[in-house]
Design an enzyme around this catalytic site. Sequence first.
Site, PDB file in Angstrom:
ATOM      1  N   HIS A 133      43.329  32.496  39.834  1.00 23.43           N
ATOM      2  CA  HIS A 133      42.571  31.470  40.583  1.00 23.43           C
ATOM      3  C   HIS A 133      41.151  31.340  40.010  1.00 23.43           C
ATOM      4  O   HIS A 133      40.661  30.233  39.797  1.00 23.43           O
ATOM      5  CB  HIS A 133      42.552  31.876  42.063  1.00 23.43           C
ATOM      6  CG  HIS A 133      41.705  31.010  42.947  1.00 23.43           C
ATOM      7  ND1 HIS A 133      42.223  30.255  43.975  1.00 23.43           N
ATOM      8  CD2 HIS A 133      40.360  30.785  42.972  1.00 23.43           C
ATOM      9  CE1 HIS A 133      41.242  29.598  44.586  1.00 23.43           C
ATOM     10  NE2 HIS A 133      40.094  29.908  43.999  1.00 23.43           N
ATOM     11  N   GLU A 134      40.515  32.497  39.747  1.00 27.86           N
ATOM     12  CA  GLU A 134      39.132  32.466  39.246  1.00 27.86           C
ATOM     13  C   GLU A 134      39.068  31.982  37.796  1.00 27.86           C
ATOM     14  O   GLU A 134      38.141  31.266  37.426  1.00 27.86           O
ATOM     15  CB  GLU A 134      38.475  33.854  39.373  1.00 27.86           C
ATOM     16  CG  GLU A 134      38.444  34.438  40.795  1.00 27.86           C
ATOM     17  CD  GLU A 134      37.879  33.493  41.842  1.00 27.86           C
ATOM     18  OE1 GLU A 134      37.027  32.645  41.502  1.00 27.86           O
ATOM     19  OE2 GLU A 134      38.311  33.590  43.005  1.00 27.86           O
ATOM     20  N   CYS A 181      39.722  28.924  49.019  1.00 29.61           N
ATOM     21  CA  CYS A 181      38.652  28.931  48.027  1.00 29.61           C
ATOM     22  C   CYS A 181      37.318  28.711  48.733  1.00 29.61           C
ATOM     23  O   CYS A 181      37.214  27.819  49.578  1.00 29.61           O
ATOM     24  CB  CYS A 181      38.907  27.813  47.008  1.00 29.61           C
ATOM     25  SG  CYS A 181      37.666  27.711  45.714  1.00 29.61           S
ATOM     26  N   LEU A 182      36.315  29.510  48.381  1.00 33.52           N
ATOM     27  CA  LEU A 182      35.003  29.346  49.011  1.00 33.52           C
ATOM     28  C   LEU A 182      34.419  27.964  48.719  1.00 33.52           C
ATOM     29  O   LEU A 182      33.566  27.490  49.470  1.00 33.52           O
ATOM     30  CB  LEU A 182      34.037  30.437  48.529  1.00 33.52           C
ATOM     31  CG  LEU A 182      34.410  31.876  48.923  1.00 33.52           C
ATOM     32  CD1 LEU A 182      33.402  32.861  48.343  1.00 33.52           C
ATOM     33  CD2 LEU A 182      34.488  32.027  50.440  1.00 33.52           C
ATOM     34  N   HIS A 227      38.915  28.383  37.649  1.00 30.40           N
ATOM     35  CA  HIS A 227      37.560  27.843  37.886  1.00 30.40           C
ATOM     36  C   HIS A 227      36.780  27.704  36.568  1.00 30.40           C
ATOM     37  O   HIS A 227      35.986  26.782  36.415  1.00 30.40           O
ATOM     38  CB  HIS A 227      36.760  28.769  38.814  1.00 30.40           C
ATOM     39  CG  HIS A 227      36.985  28.525  40.277  1.00 30.40           C
ATOM     40  ND1 HIS A 227      36.718  27.316  40.880  1.00 30.40           N
ATOM     41  CD2 HIS A 227      37.435  29.337  41.266  1.00 30.40           C
ATOM     42  CE1 HIS A 227      37.004  27.404  42.184  1.00 30.40           C
ATOM     43  NE2 HIS A 227      37.448  28.615  42.441  1.00 30.40           N
ATOM     44  N   GLY A 265      37.044  36.759  45.585  1.00 31.91           N
ATOM     45  CA  GLY A 265      36.823  36.427  44.180  1.00 31.91           C
ATOM     46  C   GLY A 265      35.796  35.323  44.087  1.00 31.91           C
ATOM     47  O   GLY A 265      35.657  34.519  45.017  1.00 31.91           O
ATOM     48  N   GLN A 302      31.045  28.415  40.497  1.00 26.14           N
ATOM     49  CA  GLN A 302      30.918  28.207  41.943  1.00 26.14           C
ATOM     50  C   GLN A 302      29.490  28.418  42.441  1.00 26.14           C
ATOM     51  O   GLN A 302      29.142  27.982  43.526  1.00 26.14           O
ATOM     52  CB  GLN A 302      31.864  29.144  42.708  1.00 26.14           C
ATOM     53  CG  GLN A 302      33.329  28.816  42.492  1.00 26.14           C
ATOM     54  CD  GLN A 302      34.218  29.747  43.293  1.00 26.14           C
ATOM     55  OE1 GLN A 302      34.538  30.830  42.845  1.00 26.14           O
ATOM     56  NE2 GLN A 302      34.605  29.343  44.489  1.00 26.14           N
TER      57      GLN A 302
HETATM   58 ZN   LIG Z   1      38.095  29.316  44.241  1.00 24.81          ZN
END
Ligand SMILES: [Zn+2]
Length: 186
Positions: free
Chosen positions: A136-137, A94-95, A140, A45, A50
């Site tokens: 989660h996204e 998370c990236l 963000h 995701g 991000q």
């Molecule tokens: Zn993330």
Amino acid sequence: MILPINTYSDEVLRRKAKPLKGPDIQLEELVGNMFESMRNAEGIGLAAPQVGVSLRVLVVDISVADGYEGASPLVVINPHLLGVKGFSSMEEGCLSIPEVRGEVVRPSAIQLKYRDEHFEEHIGEFDRLTARVLQHEIDHLDGMLFVDRMQRRNRRKIQRELDAITRGEISTGYPVAAHEAYDEAK
Ligand SMILES: [Zn+2]
């Protein structure tokens, strides 16, 4: 094009992203670049903030996860949570927070109103891993990170890793955005 990913302590990750008013040619390009950047980083995701774009756009592709091989990729624009059901605890990563993982409790199923890449409106119901990644996204887009939702005592255990990322001590297999100058006095 693979875009560099912003990491923990970058200001853009803490901003509330703006809704899109309509589709335009840049949206198609943004979504394409987001899928490419996410897959390059082996993520499932990715939210626009991000990659430094403060808009309410996110992409999901969980087909690389065990048991989800048939799952279709999702483009979600201007998501609005209509309802939630149940609770479950799952380990997240998370990236933007490389190498850190932690248990997070979230609703296990969600009903979501959103627009797709053609700006068509949908109402969808999602559960299991899809519901988890979507939530989660969506966080963000509101400037929230999964570590903010961890239990305090678990969060304390990863504080040193977060501090290291803040200092720019990051090693990833994918490009990350240049860190804003770190001010020791802060
Ligand atoms: Zn993330």
